[in-house]
Every structure is written in C-alpha cells, then in structure tokens.
Design a protein around this motif. Structure first.
Motif, short mmCIF file in Angstrom:
data_model
loop_
_atom_site.label_atom_id
_atom_site.label_comp_id
_atom_site.label_asym_id
_atom_site.label_seq_id
_atom_site.Cartn_x
_atom_site.Cartn_y
_atom_site.Cartn_z
N ASP A 1 14.48 89.34 47.65
CA ASP A 1 13.30 90.28 47.68
C ASP A 1 12.78 90.22 49.18
O ASP A 1 11.59 89.80 49.23
CB ASP A 1 12.42 89.85 46.55
N THR A 2 13.49 90.72 50.37
CA THR A 2 12.88 90.84 51.34
C THR A 2 12.41 92.32 51.84
O THR A 2 12.66 93.15 50.92
CB THR A 2 14.03 90.31 52.45
N LEU A 3 11.53 92.42 52.78
CA LEU A 3 10.91 93.44 53.29
C LEU A 3 12.08 94.38 53.59
O LEU A 3 12.05 95.61 53.46
CB LEU A 3 9.88 93.42 54.29
N LEU B 1 15.32 83.50 44.18
CA LEU B 1 16.09 82.55 45.19
C LEU B 1 17.30 82.39 44.44
O LEU B 1 17.17 81.52 43.43
CB LEU B 1 15.13 81.33 45.41
N ARG B 2 18.32 82.65 44.99
CA ARG B 2 19.62 82.55 44.58
C ARG B 2 20.61 81.77 45.54
O ARG B 2 20.33 81.67 46.63
CB ARG B 2 20.62 83.93 44.41
N PRO B 3 21.38 80.67 44.72
CA PRO B 3 22.15 79.65 45.26
C PRO B 3 23.33 80.32 46.00
O PRO B 3 23.76 81.09 45.53
CB PRO B 3 22.43 78.59 44.35
N ALA C 1 18.33 86.96 53.03
CA ALA C 1 17.94 86.19 53.96
C ALA C 1 18.14 84.85 53.66
O ALA C 1 17.83 84.47 52.45
CB ALA C 1 16.54 86.57 54.51
N PRO C 2 19.18 84.07 54.13
CA PRO C 2 19.20 82.47 53.75
C PRO C 2 18.00 81.59 53.94
O PRO C 2 17.27 81.97 54.97
CB PRO C 2 20.40 82.26 54.61
N MET C 3 17.93 80.57 53.29
CA MET C 3 16.73 79.79 53.49
C MET C 3 17.69 78.33 53.00
O MET C 3 17.90 77.96 52.03
CB MET C 3 15.72 79.81 52.43
N GLY C 4 17.97 77.82 54.40
CA GLY C 4 18.71 76.58 54.39
C GLY C 4 17.79 75.29 54.99
O GLY C 4 18.56 74.61 55.38
#
Length: 545
Positions: free
Chosen positions: A87-89, A159-161, A94-97
């Motif tokens: 759910d980005t603009l 947030l999906r893995p 987008a990854p979050m690592g």
C-alpha cells in the motif's frame, strides 16, 4: 476358546504401526511438540504486543484481522525475512528489510530452550539423554510446521513476506538455534567444533579458536572482547549524539503521531532498533560509516544531505550535513580502544598459556593478535553490519545501513596494528615481572636430555600365563579338595601341576643363573667352568663376616 481370545486380543493394523513408531522414535514426538510450542509462544508474544497497541490506538487503520496479519509479518521479520509493502503512494511494492535485532532474541531463545529441554527429556542424574539427531530433527520439523501456515496467513495483510527470504531465513534460524540447544544439553562437547574448524582452518590456528579443554581459545576470547567494545562504544556514541540533538529528537515524536499510545508505539520501535543503531555508530567510528540511501554516505570525514529521510527519533542522531571537523575525528578513539583491549587479551594469554614453557614467541604473539583482529573480530563485525542494515524501499531507499565488507575490512585495518603492539607490550611486561621474581628465561632453560633406551634381553624363565580372574594370595586360600565327578576337565595350575612338565629345571638341583641385566654379561666367562660334581664340599666352619 483360545481362538476367541486370540481374535479379541488382536490389535488393528494402524494401532500396531503407531505403537511401533512410538517405540522406535521416543523423542521425535516430544521434539515435534516442543518445536510447535516454541513457534506458538513466539507468535503469541508478537500478537499480544500488536493487539495492545491496536486497542490503545485512537484511530486504527484496520480491524483485528489486520493487526493479526501485522503480528505474523513481524514474527517473520524477527527471523530476518524481508517484508514487502503493497500500500505505497506510487502503487509499486516496496521492500522493507531492516530487521530489528532485539526482536530476533525471542525466536532464537525459544528454539534454544525447546531443543535443550527435548534433548534432556526426563533424564536425571546419570540417565541417558535423548539422541541428539532425533531431538534436533523433531524441534526443527515442529517449528517449521507452524511457520509455514503463519507465512501463508501473513500474505493477506499490508506487509507481505518475501517467499525467497522466508524460505531461507526461517529454516536457517531454526537449524542453528535448535543445534545450539542440543549441543548445550550434551554439555557443549568440543568434537563438533573441532570438525568444523578442521575443515576451514589450518592446524596451527585451531588452538587459537578452540582450546585443548574445549573452551574458547585466546584469539576467540580476544575477538569477542574487541567486538563488545566496538558495539558498546557505538551505543555510547549514539547516546551522546541523541543528547546533542535532543530538541530535534523531541520534535520527531510530534511529527509522527499524536497521543500517548502513538508515542508509546514509536518508543517501542526505537527500543527494538537500538542494537541496529549501535552497530551503525560503530561502523561510523571505524571510518566507512553507513548509508542513508543509494548515494548518501555518512562518515567522520563528512555527511551528505538526505532529503528523503522520514522524521524518526533515531535518525535525529545523524551528524549534520557538511565536512567533518576535529570533533567528529575523536571517534577514532573507539577502534583504538578496542584494539588495545584485544591486544591485552592476546598478550596475557601468550604468557599464561600456549607454547613451550607456557610462553609464545614474539612472532606467534603478533600473529595471534593479527588473526584475532583481522580474521575473527573483522568477520564478526561484518556479520553484525550485514544484519543491521537492509532496504527500506526502491531506488534511492534501496540501501540503508553499513556495508558489511567495508565494516569488516576497516575493523582489520584499525584493530590489527593496535592489537599487535599492545600484545607484544603486555607480553614483555609480564615476562619482566616473572624474571624479577627469580624465574629463569625460557631461552636459558636447558632442555631435558633423554637417555637412550637399551634393549632388554629376553628372560630365560617363562612368564606366568595371564588369567581373567585375580588369584588369591598364598596361605589364605583353602587347600583344594578332590575333584568331583561333575568336573571332568580341569585347567592345569602353575603351582604344582606343571612341575613335572618343566624342561628348564636343573636335574642337579642347582639354582639357575638369573637373567643378565646388560648385554655385556652374556659375553663374560662363567665363574665355575668345571662340572658341578667336581666341586669340593665345604663342611668346616666359616670365618665371621
């Protein structure tokens, strides 16, 4: 009637197979239950934390289902798995690592305890432990049996893995943590570590990592002390910088959220990221610094502006953009201090243990210090730097945190010379104190001479035949009685049964000459060359001696 009893007692095929499985693998079921319980407790802990924050939030974005999806995703993130925000603009995922290192303590500790308790079982005192492979396999399989449905459930949230990182990180953490638990249950034997070190290190360097008694060697202890000083010093630098930018730190809380529940959530997030920030500060003191984007580097020589940074309390500790000053250069004292501590451990260990006479040579001492600094401590800092960073988006936000290979190389360059110089200084000082107490130098101690072993001549008498049972002393044992009719076969004893069969007995009744004590006695002429019958008989009185 017997046929009726046999028909009624006969068990069904599934029940007999289940009984056989239970008897053949008694620890597998316990391991499965322990692994599943460890995964369930970890998920429950994350769920309780997220639900408390969701309940206390005045404006929740989603219902309880969304909170449960976030809890499952955070549990996977604690294992090192990378998450993806959908759910980005821009609409692009987008990854979050960047995994919070403090959250990783929960699954690792639960897995370790589950594997240790499963291996010990109900063993008490001297009872045998459960087989290590069965306990380890049961805990890992049980843990993964719960992790797979949790990963599938987390795919339905915001947030999906990432499946690639999940399939790599979660089993790896389970393998390592469960293995250390079983190893601890067996008393931490040195055999597995010796096999691993024998495959990657030469023989001359193994004792520096693992001592002969199974404890960590001098280089391993020194590297752990150096890495501890670096991380602790990084935490001190972080605290000083946050205090220096205290006003900016306070303003970021108001920009992010409103109300005590939102402030509490931000504060908890900052606490979980404190180990990451300490590693970032240690990398900054080492010289390479860290990245706040793809081309935005922050080093003691200068910091670049990062316009895309969100307002976050820990990011307020980042130095101001511009060239570095003398104040920024004072952070070089941290790696020098770590090198001195590392060298002190090596220098102390070079005198108290290892080497001939308990003292290592200066060359070996310097080599041990360089190996501890460049090989072990550098590898440890590179591992921590790799775990503390990661991506926070795409394009400019694809690189965040220190670069792992730069942190490891800088650790070797900074700590190596300082550790070698300190180790040699400590060695010389401790030897000087030992010589002042009257002890001799190791180079002046004469080596012990070994006498050449002479071959022993063969004895002329026949040695007694060994027996399985110990014979009682003469005079205490009762006289043998007559053999019974049920003992047709008796072993001949050397006391008197073999006297008639001896061929080395002298027919004249003389005492045989004893075996020579040296090879030269065989060449000496006999004292009485004449026959024994010609010897005169001495019957008169003898003079007193």
């Amino acid at each position: 009637m017997a046929g009726v009893i046999q028909t009624t007692v006969r068990r069904s095929m599934p029940a007999s197979l289940l009984l056989r499985v239970r008897h053949r693998s008694p620890g597998l079921a316990n391991g499965l239950v322990g692994g599943a319980l460890a995964a369930g407790l970890g998920l429950a802990a994350f769920t309780v934390l997220v639900m408390l924050l969701w309940v206390s939030s005045p404006y929740p974005d989603s219902g309880p289902g969304g909170a449960l999806h976030v809890a499952a995703a955070l549990w996977l993130l604690a294992h090192g798995a990378e998450l993806v925000r959908v759910d980005t603009l821009s609409g692009a995922p987008a990854p979050m690592g960047v995994p919070p290192l403090l959250l990783a303590v929960v699954p690792v500790w639960l897995l370790h305890r589950a594997a240790r308790d499963t291996a010990e079982g109900d063993a008490r005192d001297n009872a045998p432990l459960m087989p290590g492979r069965i306990a380890w396999a049961g805990v890992v399989l049980g843990y993964l049996a719960v992790a797979a449905p949790a990963a599938l459930y987390a795919t339905g949230g915001a947030l999906r893995p990432s499946w690639a990182w999940t399939a790599l990180c979660v089993p790896l953490v389970a393998f390592v943590a469960a293995g250390t638990g079983v190893w601890t249950a067996y008393g931490r034997p040195s055999g597995p570590l010796e096999q691993v070190l024998g495959a990657v290190l030469p023989r001359s360097a193994r004792h520096l990592v693992l001592g002969p008694d199974g404890r960590p060697g001098v280089a391993a202890r020194a590297a752990a002390a150096g890495a501890t000083v670096l991380v602790a010093g990084g935490a001190v630098l972080l605290t000083v910088s946050l205090g220096w930018h205290l006003g900016e730190t306070r303003r970021t809380f108001g920009r992010l959220t409103e109300g005590w529940s939102g402030w509490l959530a931000v504060l908890l997030l900052c606490v979980t990221l404190l180990p990451n920030a300490a590693v970032w500060a240690a990398a900054y003191a080492l010289g390479p610094g860290f990245l706040l984007g793809t081309d935005v580097a922050v080093t003691p020589l200068g910091a670049q502006a990062a316009p895309l940074l969100p307002p976050f309390p820990l990011l307020a500790a980042v130095p101001d953009p511009g060239a570095g000053t003398a104040l920024h250069g004072t952070v070089a004292a941290l790696p020098l201090t770590a090198g001195v501590v590392l060298g002190w451990f090596v220098g102390r260990g070079s005198v108290s243990g290892g080497g001939r006479f308990g003292i290592r040579t200066p060359g070996r001492t310097a080599g041990a210090a360089a190996f501890a600094a460049g090989g072990l401590c550098g590898l440890l800092m590179a591992l921590l730097a790799g775990l503390a960073g990661g991506p926070l988006g795409t394009a400019a936000l694809a690189r965040f945190g220190p670069v792992w290979w730069q942190a490891g190389l800088a650790t070797a360059v900074w700590l190596g010379p300082a550790a070698a110089a300190t180790a040699l200084t400590v060695r010389a000082w401790r030897l000087r104190g030992a010589y002042g107490r009257g002890e001799r130098r190791p180079d002046r101690v004469a080596a012990r001479r070994r006498r050449p072993a002479l071959p022993r001549p063969a004895l002329r008498e026949r040695l007694p035949r060994g027996t399985w049972f110990q014979r009682k002393r003469a005079g205490r044992s009762p006289a043998p009685g007559p053999a019974g009719a049920d003992e047709p076969y008796l072993l001949l004893d050397d006391d008197g049964d073999l006297d008639a069969l001896r061929t080395d007995a002298d027919p004249l009744g003389l005492v045989p000459r004893s075996a020579p004590t040296s090879p030269l006695e065989d060449l000496a002429p006999p004292r009485n060359p004449g026959p024994a019958n010609d010897l005169p008989k001495d019957t008169g009185p003898r003079p007193p001696t």
